[in-house]
Design a protein around this motif. Structure first.
Motif, mmCIF file in Angstrom:
data_model
loop_
_atom_site.group_PDB
_atom_site.id
_atom_site.type_symbol
_atom_site.label_atom_id
_atom_site.label_comp_id
_atom_site.label_asym_id
_atom_site.label_seq_id
_atom_site.Cartn_x
_atom_site.Cartn_y
_atom_site.Cartn_z
ATOM 1 N N LEU A 31 1.747 -2.822 -9.043
ATOM 2 C CA LEU A 31 1.839 -2.187 -7.899
ATOM 3 C C LEU A 31 1.427 -0.660 -8.199
ATOM 4 C CD1 LEU A 31 4.613 -3.995 -7.942
ATOM 5 C CD2 LEU A 31 4.326 -3.758 -5.316
ATOM 6 N N ALA A 32 0.747 -0.030 -7.169
ATOM 7 C CA ALA A 32 0.508 1.280 -7.043
ATOM 8 C C ALA A 32 1.515 1.961 -6.337
ATOM 9 C CB ALA A 32 -1.025 1.701 -6.790
ATOM 10 N N PRO A 33 2.429 2.859 -6.574
ATOM 11 C CA PRO A 33 3.277 3.113 -5.646
ATOM 12 C C PRO A 33 2.639 4.285 -4.394
ATOM 13 C CG PRO A 33 3.927 3.768 -7.953
ATOM 14 C CD PRO A 33 2.624 3.302 -7.715
ATOM 15 N N GLY A 34 3.074 4.142 -3.183
ATOM 16 C CA GLY A 34 2.590 4.779 -2.023
ATOM 17 C C GLY A 34 3.627 5.584 -1.447
ATOM 18 N N SER B 254 4.152 0.118 -1.331
ATOM 19 C CA SER B 254 3.420 0.091 -2.579
ATOM 20 C C SER B 254 2.060 -0.591 -2.121
ATOM 21 C CB SER B 254 4.108 -0.336 -3.704
ATOM 22 O OG SER B 254 5.210 0.451 -4.053
ATOM 23 N N THR B 255 0.924 -0.542 -3.086
ATOM 24 C CA THR B 255 0.045 -1.457 -2.825
ATOM 25 C C THR B 255 -0.119 -2.381 -3.919
ATOM 26 O OG1 THR B 255 -1.358 0.415 -1.557
ATOM 27 C CG2 THR B 255 -2.698 -1.743 -2.667
ATOM 28 N N LEU B 256 -0.034 -3.760 -3.753
ATOM 29 C CA LEU B 256 -0.460 -4.655 -4.936
ATOM 30 C C LEU B 256 -1.686 -4.660 -5.321
ATOM 31 C CD1 LEU B 256 1.445 -7.817 -3.349
ATOM 32 C CD2 LEU B 256 1.765 -6.848 -5.600
ATOM 33 N N THR B 257 -1.969 -4.606 -6.539
ATOM 34 C CA THR B 257 -3.292 -4.521 -7.194
ATOM 35 C C THR B 257 -3.401 -5.716 -8.228
ATOM 36 O OG1 THR B 257 -2.376 -3.262 -9.295
ATOM 37 C CG2 THR B 257 -3.096 -2.137 -7.408
#
Length: 256
Positions: free
Chosen positions: A68-71, A75-78
Motif C-alpha cells: 500500500l502507498a500511504p495517503g 492508503s492505495t493498494l498497489t
C-alpha cells in the motif's frame, strides 16, 4: 531519512479483508486487518473493472499479502497476493457466512491497538477462526463464541467465567448481567446490577471450553442449548462494552 519521506514509504504486510464498499464507478474501499499495522482503510483503483489486476481477491475473508502507498485519508493498494482463499468455502455455507460477518464486524470495531504485538495477536486469532470456518472443523457458532470471548479479552474486556464480578466469590455463579458479567446467586438478585438473567452450569462450562480451545471436550455438548445461551450472553456483553449493537448479530439470532 526525514519524517515526511518515511511517511511516504510503501507498506507491505499480511492482511485479512474485513469489508468492501463501492467507491465511484470503478473503485473499491477495502477495510483490512493487517498483521503489523492494525486496521487500514485503502482504495483499490479500478477494482470493479473486469480487467482489474486485482481480480476476485479483494473479497471479505481473503488472507492476502498487500502493498500500500500511504495517503492523506486512504492508503492505495498497489499489489495483492493471495495467501489463503477463505471466501468461497465460507460463503458456500450460510451459517459459516453470517458467523464470518460477525467476526469481521467485531474485529473492525476493536482492531486498532497501540502495539504491534496486540495487532499480531488479533490477526492470528482471526486468521485461525476463518481457517476453521472454511474447513468446517467446528460448528460455526462454537467458532464465533470462542473468537468473541478471546477477541474481547484481548481488547481489555474479559468475561470472567469463574468469579463473581461483584463480590469475588467462586460459588453459585448462576446469573449474568451484560453490564457486569457473571454474578453469584446473591449479587445476581440484587437490583443494583441492572437486568440480570439466569445462566446454567453447562453454559458456563461450555464457555470455559471454547475460550481455552479444548475442542475435544465439546463432544459432551451434543445439543446446541449451551452454545445458544452462550451466544446470547456473549453478544449482549459485547454490545454493552462496544456501546453499540453489531448488525450481524441480528442475522445470527434469526439463524440460531
Amino acid at each position: 531519512m526525514n519524517a515526511q519521506t518515511e511517511n511516504r514509504r510503501s507498506i507491505e504486510d499480511n492482511a485479512i479483508v474485513l469489508r468492501v464498499q463501492k467507491l465511484g464507478d470503478a473503485d473499491k474501499i477495502i477495510i483490512l486487518l493487517t498483521k503489523n499495522h492494525g486496521i487500514l482503510h485503502s482504495v483499490a483503483k479500478g477494482a470493479r473493472k473486469t480487467t482489474s489486476k486485482f481480480g476476485g481477491r479483494l473479497e471479505p475473508f481473503m488472507l492476502l499479502n498487500v502493498s500500500l502507498a500511504p495517503g492523506k485519508n486512504l492508503s492505495t493498494l498497489t499489489q495483492v497476493q493471495t495467501l489463503r482463499a477463505y471466501t468461497a468455502p465460507i460463503m458456500a455455507s450460510y451459517p459459516a457466512y453470517i458467523v464470518g460477518l460477525a467476526l469481521a464486524e467485531l474485529t473492525e470495531y476493536i482492531g486498532n491497538f497501540n502495539t504491534v504485538e496486540e495487532s499480531t495477536r488479533l490477526f492470528n486469532l482471526l486468521a485461525g477462526a476463518l481457517s476453521a470456518l472454511s474447513r468446517q472443523v467446528q460448528r460455526p457458532f462454537d467458532i464465533l463464541n470462542a473468537y468473541f470471548l478471546r477477541a474481547l479479552a484481548l481488547a481489555g474486556w474479559t468475561l470472567l467465567l469463574d468469579t463473581c464480578v461483584s463480590c469475588g466469590t467462586n460459588d453459585y455463579l448462576f446469573w449474568f448481567s451484560a453490564e457486569d458479567g457473571l454474578l453469584c446467586e446473591n449479587c445476581g438478585r440484587n437490583e443494583s446490577h441492572g437486568v440480570s438473567r439466569p445462566v446454567s452450569r453447562r453454559t458456563i462450562e461450555y464457555m470455559k471450553i471454547v475460550f481455552t480451545g479444548q475442542w475435544s471436550a465439546l463432544d459432551k455438548f451434543i445439543d446446541s442449548v449451551p452454545a445458544q445461551q452462550a451466544l446470547t450472553i456473549i453478544s449482549s456483553f459485547a454490545t454493552w462494552q462496544l456501546e453499540k449493537p453489531l448488525k450481524s448479530l441480528s442475522l445470527l439470532e434469526r439463524e440460531y
